[in-house]
Motif scaffolding. Structure first.
Motif, PDB file in Angstrom:
ATOM      1  N   ALA A  48       0.816  -1.210   0.000  1.00 25.46           N
ATOM      2  CA  ALA A  48       0.000   0.000   0.000  1.00 25.46           C
ATOM      3  C   ALA A  48       0.849   1.258   0.000  1.00 25.46           C
ATOM      4  O   ALA A  48       0.455   2.290  -0.564  1.00 25.46           O
ATOM      5  CB  ALA A  48      -0.940  -0.003   1.208  1.00 25.46           C
ATOM      6  N   LYS A  49       2.009   1.191   0.613  1.00 25.31           N
ATOM      7  CA  LYS A  49       2.891   2.364   0.687  1.00 25.31           C
ATOM      8  C   LYS A  49       3.285   2.847  -0.701  1.00 25.31           C
ATOM      9  O   LYS A  49       3.469   4.052  -0.929  1.00 25.31           O
ATOM     10  CB  LYS A  49       4.129   2.002   1.512  1.00 25.31           C
ATOM     11  CG  LYS A  49       5.104   3.155   1.698  1.00 25.31           C
ATOM     12  CD  LYS A  49       6.283   2.711   2.536  1.00 25.31           C
ATOM     13  CE  LYS A  49       7.275   3.859   2.704  1.00 25.31           C
ATOM     14  NZ  LYS A  49       8.455   3.447   3.528  1.00 25.31           N
ATOM     15  N   GLU A  50       3.383   1.956  -1.662  1.00 27.15           N
ATOM     16  CA  GLU A  50       3.775   2.323  -3.012  1.00 27.15           C
ATOM     17  C   GLU A  50       2.581   2.483  -3.946  1.00 27.15           C
ATOM     18  O   GLU A  50       2.735   2.999  -5.053  1.00 27.15           O
ATOM     19  CB  GLU A  50       4.734   1.271  -3.568  1.00 27.15           C
ATOM     20  CG  GLU A  50       6.004   1.111  -2.745  1.00 27.15           C
ATOM     21  CD  GLU A  50       6.878  -0.017  -3.253  1.00 27.15           C
ATOM     22  OE1 GLU A  50       6.510  -0.632  -4.263  1.00 27.15           O
ATOM     23  OE2 GLU A  50       7.925  -0.275  -2.641  1.00 27.15           O
ATOM     24  N   LEU A  51       1.415   2.019  -3.518  1.00 19.78           N
ATOM     25  CA  LEU A  51       0.225   2.086  -4.371  1.00 19.78           C
ATOM     26  C   LEU A  51      -0.591   3.351  -4.161  1.00 19.78           C
ATOM     27  O   LEU A  51      -1.388   3.707  -5.031  1.00 19.78           O
ATOM     28  CB  LEU A  51      -0.669   0.862  -4.121  1.00 19.78           C
ATOM     29  CG  LEU A  51      -0.133  -0.495  -4.586  1.00 19.78           C
ATOM     30  CD1 LEU A  51      -1.079  -1.598  -4.143  1.00 19.78           C
ATOM     31  CD2 LEU A  51       0.044  -0.525  -6.094  1.00 19.78           C
ATOM     32  N   HIS A  52      -0.425   4.007  -3.006  1.00 24.16           N
ATOM     33  CA  HIS A  52      -1.357   5.093  -2.696  1.00 24.16           C
ATOM     34  C   HIS A  52      -1.187   6.279  -3.650  1.00 24.16           C
ATOM     35  O   HIS A  52      -2.119   7.064  -3.831  1.00 24.16           O
ATOM     36  CB  HIS A  52      -1.192   5.518  -1.236  1.00 24.16           C
ATOM     37  CG  HIS A  52      -0.027   6.422  -0.996  1.00 24.16           C
ATOM     38  ND1 HIS A  52       1.259   5.955  -0.835  1.00 24.16           N
ATOM     39  CD2 HIS A  52       0.062   7.770  -0.888  1.00 24.16           C
ATOM     40  CE1 HIS A  52       2.087   6.960  -0.631  1.00 24.16           C
ATOM     41  NE2 HIS A  52       1.384   8.084  -0.661  1.00 24.16           N
TER      42      HIS A  52
END
Length: 791
Positions: A41-45
């Motif tokens: 999620a840290k890279e998808l947001h």
């Protein structure tokens, strides 16, 4: 070089943007599925805002996205889009993945619906809890307010806004709105998050950060002055005093369902406010919904009725004030109990009222009408099989009486607005007649009129009688109270609910007009008179069309009838065809029957009214023009005359009064031959005009024959508001070769020469026979016409 942890997300976003212009949709979706599964999620947001905008389009309409509103089943990308965007699809999986973290996405306040935006700009907290605790106040140097939404709210905001955001679609893109990808997705999201059976499937990721305030039942001890009245001192709170987030686990169980519904209602319906109607002004340009928008709203209304009607019977019984089993009711069941009244009623009422008053007077109003009829008939969406009883005799069950009373204005006020609209509509049109019939049919359902009258009686009950009836303390029979006091309490609660409903939607100083009062009865009689006039007009047009078809016999097709170029100039409207006029007569007949049943009208008086109206129209229609006044430049239509023309009661017999040779070229004529024959006939008329005039001036048989072939008909004069030119009746005799340019004439000549060739006749012989036959036909017509004129 930047650190990998900072560059990788931007690198991922850059790659996705690059692929969006080079790769096909299927490959892009497959790549996104892998990225959503593999990346944290840290890279998808960072990709969510871009992805949502690329799918649904930008909020300002500059980017169309995937054109979900124009994507239909015949498209190759249809199934790909539905699979990627369905409620349990990859994109929603990304939303849930980000929802499990504390990510927020900002939306400018300028993209909110008008009333919400005005409240925030004025420093007032909006009523909808969806916007509480979301405001991000601007820092120094910034002028815009933003809303900080969680991923699910951000996704639903863009999904709902896709419907109302104006986009520049190609003009060639057409299709039904009800089978578009967007319409199918709305239906899928409603069924998934507002299920009629079972519960909402849980998120695949741990989620405890939903921020929607759970609805709390309104206490029945609230006074009339504070319930539903938009008072600045009582209900308008400053935006700096935002309520705290409700962390109740029971409320969090349905927060996604509540968020979806509130977002749909706010974005699709909350464009009008009570203050706007009371002050007859709006702080901005009024929002004008499209037919597609209204159809989606109807889908929402129908599903909410089905969702609410799926409430378990034990929950219905526990909703009474004397029950104490609310603690055992699941949040979803409690949500079903209040969903229509609490979340939809007021905003839908203002939305429909605006549509009733501002929608064009055409057949597209059917979408608005059916949305209204769907809302006021919740018994149609119970999920139970209907009985074999005929629909027009199907009685409305008594259990729906509370719904009718708590939605009284939806029945009475909107019916009155519809009456004002119906009297201005062309009811000769079959589609408009069908809409009047539909309304009359719905309101004529047995038991519905009694429910409406009882609701009106409850609202009109005086305040002092209510206060006299209300006991100081409600005691149950087990606590020493009597059953009489229990019945008094129930009656008081009914009055309170009806009054609260009316005051909430119309304000406490509203002037209520009874649906079955004298004033509205007069309006209904006016509508009945217009319906009767439209019936007569439809019958007259139908009879005239039949006579015209009968007069156009087989002989006239061979050129042996009187040609009337004026009759083919304007062309008949599709709505005025014989089949449509028969439907109009049928719809209006049944509408009259239903209106008489609703308002208990005397059938004898109604029959006499229609009979008198029909006889007066039959006598005076052919001799009367629409109502006009004499002006400096001729006749000027009055307002009454315009209504007579719109309703088809009277019309001008407009005919072409110029040079017959200069009329527009018809579709059944060859343009090249028309121009060629015009030049030839003009040369002949110019050279031999004097001889033609001399022949037509003779009083003998030769003169009459010349006038038949060469002179214009001086009696082809219609009733027209445009004065005829002085020289219109004194045209000089001349030869017209224009009939030879007609495809019909050319076909007849071809058949004649083919027949002559089969009979061993040459072209010269056939031409001679045709000229002799035409001369004999003209001689016969001239002699017969002369005998008919002489007594």
């Amino acid at each position: 070089m930047a650190a990998p942890t900072l560059q990788q997300p931007s690198f991922l976003l850059v790659n996705l943007k690059s692929d969006s212009t080079t790769k096909p949709l299927l490959q892009r979706c497959q790549d996104l599925v892998k990225i959503i599964d593999e990346y944290p999620a840290k890279e998808l947001h960072l990709i969510l805002p871009w992805l949502v905008e690329s799918v649904f389009g930008s909020l300002d309409g500059c980017t169309a996205g995937w054109n979900l509103r124009l994507l239909h089943a015949r498209s190759n990308e249809y199934n790909i889009v539905l699979e990627f965007l369905n409620p349990s699809g990859p994109l929603m999986k990304l939303v849930y993945k980000l929802q499990a973290e504390e990510y927020k996405y900002e939306i400018p306040v300028s993209y909110l619906p008008g009333p919400v935006k005005v409240c925030i700009q004025q420093g007032i907290l909006p009523e909808c809890p969806l916007f509480h605790n979301k405001l991000q106040f601007p820092l120094s140097g910034q002028l815009t307010l933003n809303l900080a939404l969680n991923p699910f709210e951000f996704f639903m905001f863009h999904f709902a806004s896709c419907l109302i955001t104006p986009k520049s679609y190609p003009q060639s893109a057409h299709g039904s709105s009800t089978d578009s990808a967007y319409f199918v997705l709305v239906d899928a999201y409603l069924k998934y998050f507002l299920p009629c059976e079972g519960s909402v499937p849980p998120s695949p990721f741990s989620d405890s950060r939903g921020s929607v305030t759970a609805p709390s039942p309104r206490s029945s001890s609230v006074s009339f002055a504070g319930y539903g009245v938009h008072s600045p001192s009582l209900l308008k709170h400053h935006i700096f005093h935002q309520p705290s987030v409700n962390a109740d686990p029971a409320a969090q169980e349905i927060w996604r369902s509540e968020t979806l519904l509130q977002m749909f209602v706010e974005i699709w319906l909350h464009h009008y406010s009570l203050e706007m109607y009371q002050k007859l002004q709006s702080p901005q340009e009024p929002f004008s919904p499209t037919e597609e928008h209204v159809l989606v709203v109807r889908l929402l209304v129908k599903h909410l009725h089905a969702f609410s009607n799926s409430l378990k019977p034990e929950t219905l019984s526990s909703s009474s004030p004397s029950a104490h089993s609310h603690a055992h009711t699941s949040p979803l069941e409690e949500f079903k109990r209040v969903v229509v009244q609490r979340f939809v009623q007021q905003k839908l009422y203002l939305f429909l009222q605006h549509c009733f008053s501002h929608w064009p007077l055409d057949a597209s109003f059917r979408a608005v009408l059916e949305t209204w009829l769907s809302y006021i008939q919740p018994w149609r969406y119970t999920g139970q099989k209907t009985s074999a009883q005929p629909e027009q005799n199907r009685t409305v069950p008594d259990k729906w009486e509370p719904f009718v009373q708590e939605n009284l204005l939806m029945y009475t006020k909107l019916f009155q607005v519809l009456l004002n609209r119906a009297v201005r509509t062309d009811l000769v049109n079959a589609k408009n007649a069908l809409m009047v019939f539909r309304v009359a049919k719905v309101f004529s359902q047995p038991n519905l009129d009694e429910m409406i009258q009882k609701g009106e009686q409850l609202f009109l009950e005086p305040e002092h009688v209510l206060q006299h009836r209300q006991p100081r303390g409600y005691l149950t029979p087990g606590q020493g109270g009597s059953f009489l006091s229990s019945r008094q309490r129930a009656a008081t609660d009914l009055v309170f609910r009806v009054k609260s409903h009316v005051y909430a939607l119309e304000g406490q100083d509203c002037q209520y007009k009874q649906m079955f009062g004298c004033e509205l009865r007069g309006a209904v009689m006016k509508l009945i008179q217009i319906i009767a006039q439209a019936r007569q007009t439809a019958k007259r047009i139908s009879d005239h069309s039949g006579e015209a078809a009968a007069s156009s016999s087989f002989l006239s097709w061979f050129g042996m009838g009187t040609p009337d170029l004026n009759s083919t100039f304007s062309g008949a409207e599709p709505e005025e065809s014989g089949e449509c006029l028969k439907k109009t007569h049928e719809f209006l007949d049944r509408a009259l029957e239903n209106l008489c049943q609703i308002f208990k009208l005397n059938q004898g008086q109604l029959a006499q009214l229609i009979s008198n109206l029909g006889s007066s129209q039959d006598v005076g229609h052919c001799m009367q023009l629409p109502d006009c006044i004499q002006g400096e430049n001729g006749l000027i239509l009055t307002d009454l005359g315009r209504k007579q023309i719109i309703s088809g009661l009277r019309r001008f017999d407009i005919q072409y009064q110029g040079d017959p040779e200069l009329q527009p070229i018809r579709s059944y004529e060859n343009a090249l031959l028309v121009r060629l024959f015009y030049k030839i006939s003009s040369l002949l008329n110019e050279r031999f005009g004097g001889h033609m005039n001399a022949v037509c001036s003779r009083p003998d048989l030769l003169g009459r024959l010349g006038r038949h072939y060469l002179a214009a008909d001086p009696n082809s004069c219609g009733r027209s508001p445009v004065p005829r030119p002085p020289s219109g009746g004194n045209r000089r005799p001349r030869l017209s070769l224009r009939p030879l340019a007609s495809y019909r004439t050319l076909l007849l000549l071809l058949l004649a020469y083919a027949t002559g060739s089969a009979l061993a006749l040459g072209p010269a012989s056939c031409t001679l026979l045709l000229l002799v036959g035409g001369l004999l036909y003209g001689l016969l017509v001239t002699l017969l016409w002369n005998k008919l004129k002489t007594p």
